[in-house]
Design a protein around this motif. Structure first.
Motif, PDB file in Angstrom:
ATOM      1  N   VAL A 113      -7.048  -4.401  -4.299  1.00 46.96           N
ATOM      2  CA  VAL A 113      -7.093  -4.622  -2.983  1.00 46.96           C
ATOM      3  C   VAL A 113      -7.461  -5.908  -2.677  1.00 46.96           C
ATOM      4  CG1 VAL A 113      -8.266  -3.850  -0.972  1.00 46.96           C
ATOM      5  CG2 VAL A 113      -7.510  -2.073  -2.593  1.00 46.96           C
ATOM      6  N   PHE A 159       0.816  -1.098   0.082  1.00 48.83           N
ATOM      7  CA  PHE A 159       0.107   0.023   0.067  1.00 48.83           C
ATOM      8  C   PHE A 159       1.050   1.404   0.070  1.00 48.83           C
ATOM      9  CE2 PHE A 159      -2.954  -3.105   1.546  1.00 48.83           C
ATOM     10  CZ  PHE A 159      -4.202  -2.776   0.744  1.00 48.83           C
ATOM     11  N   CYS A 217      -3.269   0.514  -3.885  1.00 50.69           N
ATOM     12  CA  CYS A 217      -2.786  -1.054  -3.567  1.00 50.69           C
ATOM     13  C   CYS A 217      -1.746  -1.291  -4.779  1.00 50.69           C
ATOM     14  CB  CYS A 217      -3.832  -1.750  -3.313  1.00 50.69           C
ATOM     15  SG  CYS A 217      -3.406  -3.645  -2.915  1.00 50.69           S
ATOM     16  N   SER A 266      -8.829  -0.336  -6.204  1.00 45.49           N
ATOM     17  CA  SER A 266      -7.220  -0.459  -5.758  1.00 45.49           C
ATOM     18  C   SER A 266      -6.867   0.804  -4.948  1.00 45.49           C
ATOM     19  CB  SER A 266      -6.675  -0.505  -7.288  1.00 45.49           C
ATOM     20  OG  SER A 266      -6.901   0.615  -7.878  1.00 45.49           O
TER      21      SER A 266
END
Lengths: 144, 144, 144, 144
Positions: D131, D66, D121, D97
Motif C-alpha cells: 500500500v 485497489f 493493493c 497490502s
C-alpha cells in the motif's frame, strides 16, 4: 466535494448541475461509458424541475409520469474518471403532452457532449396525458 | 433460459441477439430504464462482429478502439422486467474511420425501439485511425 | 452466442446460468466492476426460481416481493470483458420469511467469486410476510 | 442541489459524503437497487482519500490499483428515489497490502445500510504490492 452548487439562471429556463464521473461509470478505455450520459441528463432534468418548484418524485406519487421517447447524444470528447462535469440543461419546448430538453455537458468550458430528449407525459396507465400546468408555465427557449 | 440462439442472416450483414430484461435494468415505472438500451445495442454489435469472425476484445488488445460518437434512440413501447427481447443489428455503412449501425429492438415481433449509432475508430492514443480491413469487408446495407 | 443453456441439476436445488461479461460492466482496469456481480447473482436467482416453476415477475404482480437484506461477496479472480461466466446458484435455506442462497461464479471451472445473500419476503407494504409455499417446497441444501 | 458538502472529521479518519439517489438506480419496487450501494461506497472511499490528500486517479496513473476483495452489505431500510443520503466512511485498518473500510449509509440520521470492504493493493500486473506510504499514514480506527 469541490462540486460547485447547482446554478439556475435568472428566469429558471436553464440550470447547471455538477456531476463527478464515477469509477463504475467508466469503461476499459478509462473514460465514461456512453450509457452513463443519459443518467446524467436525467438527474439534470430533475434539478431543473426542482429549481422551478417541482419535485419529480411527487409528480409520480400523483400518477404523473414522464417517459423518454427520443434520445439523441453527440459525444464530442471523452469524459474521464473523476472529472468534474457540468450538465447544462434547458427546457426547449413544452407541448400538450410532450417536453423537449437540450443539454450540453462541459468540463471547465470544454464541450464534452450535446444531447436532446423528448419526453412524453403519461398517466399511471401509460396513456398520454396533459403536461402539468406548472410545467407549462416553466420558461422555454422555443415555446410553441 | 428460453433465450434463443444468436441468429445471423445468410450473409452476416444482420444478426438477432436475445436479451432478457434484468431487474436491475428496470426503474420505478417497472420498465427497462432508457439507459439500459445503449448497453444492449453494444452487446449486439459485439455479436455481429463475432458472427463475422472478429472478436472486439482482441481488437482492443491490438490497440484498435471503437468509440461511440452519435447515439439516437426512438423508444416506442416500454420493455418490462423479464421480457425476452431480440436486438436486430445491421451494419449500415463502413467509412474510412467510422461505422454506422442500425438497430431494432423487438418483443415477439412488436417493435420496442429503433436506434442508430455512429462509432469512430481510434488508436490507443484516441486519434482517428482506419477501420480494420476485416470490418471494411463486412456486408453493409448502404456501402459508401 | 456460445452461451451454454441454463442447466439445472436433477432435483432443481442448483442451477448454472451463463453470463457474458458486458463492456459496460467493465471498469478502467479492464475487468468487471464489482457492482456488476450482484446483478448476475440476481438473474441467476430468477432462473433458479423459473427452473422450479416460479416466475418472479408474477410473484411481484401478486404483491410478493423479495428484498435483499444481506450481501456477501468474496472476489477471487478478475472477470474480464467478454468472458463467458457461469453463475452457480443454490437455495441454501428457506425460513418463514427469509431465503438464503449461495453462489459460485466460475470461468471454465476456475473460481472467480463466491457469494451469499439473504432475502426477506415482504408484501407490497414492505412488511415481512411468509415465503410462498411453492418456494418452501423447493429443494434446499440445509433445510431448517 | 441541497447536497451538503463533504465533511471530514478533525483527523481525516472519517468522512461524510452526500449522495442523491438517482432514478436510474431505482428498481420496480421504487427503491434503490442493492447493486447501487457498492457504487456509493466506492465514491465515498475516493472522497476519503481526497480528504487525506490522495487522488485515486493519480494512483492508477502511477500503476497503483485497489481491487475489491470482499464486500459485505447489510441493508436495513430501503432508500427511495431522490432521497439525499449520507455515506459515512472510515478507514478501519491498513495492512501491508490490504485496506479495510467500514461504512454507514444514513438518511437524516436513520440507518439505511452498513457495509465493510476489503481492498487489495496491486500493481498494473495484478500482483499484490505494498500500500502506498501516504495511505499507511492515514488515520485508522483499528491500526494493526
Amino acid at each position: 466535494m469541490s462540486e460547485t452548487d447547482i446554478n439556475p439562471n435568472a428566469d429558471g429556463s436553464q440550470i447547471r448541475v455538477p456531476v463527478r464521473v464515477r469509477y463504475a461509470e467508466c469503461d476499459p478505455q478509462g473514460v465514461a461509458h456512453h450509457s452513463a450520459y443519459p443518467v446524467w441528463l436525467e438527474l439534470a432534468r430533475t434539478e431543473l424541475l426542482r429549481a422551478n418548484g417541482m419535485v419529480y418524485r411527487e409528480q409520480e406519487e400523483q400518477g404523473i409520469y414522464f417517459v423518454v421517447a427520443r434520445l439523441n447524444i453527440r459525444y464530442r470528447r471523452p469524459a474521464r474518471y473523476d472529472d468534474l462535469l457540468t450538465i447544462h440543461v434547458e427546457l426547449l419546448r413544452c407541448g400538450a403532452s410532450i417536453v423537449e430538453h437540450h443539454y450540453q455537458i462541459r468540463r471547465e468550458g470544454e464541450l464534452i457532449a450535446e444531447a436532446q430528449t423528448t419526453l412524453a407525459c403519461t398517466g399511471a396507465d401509460g396513456r398520454p396525458r396533459r403536461v402539468p400546468e406548472a410545467m407549462e408555465r416553466c420558461p422555454q427557449r422555443a415555446p410553441t
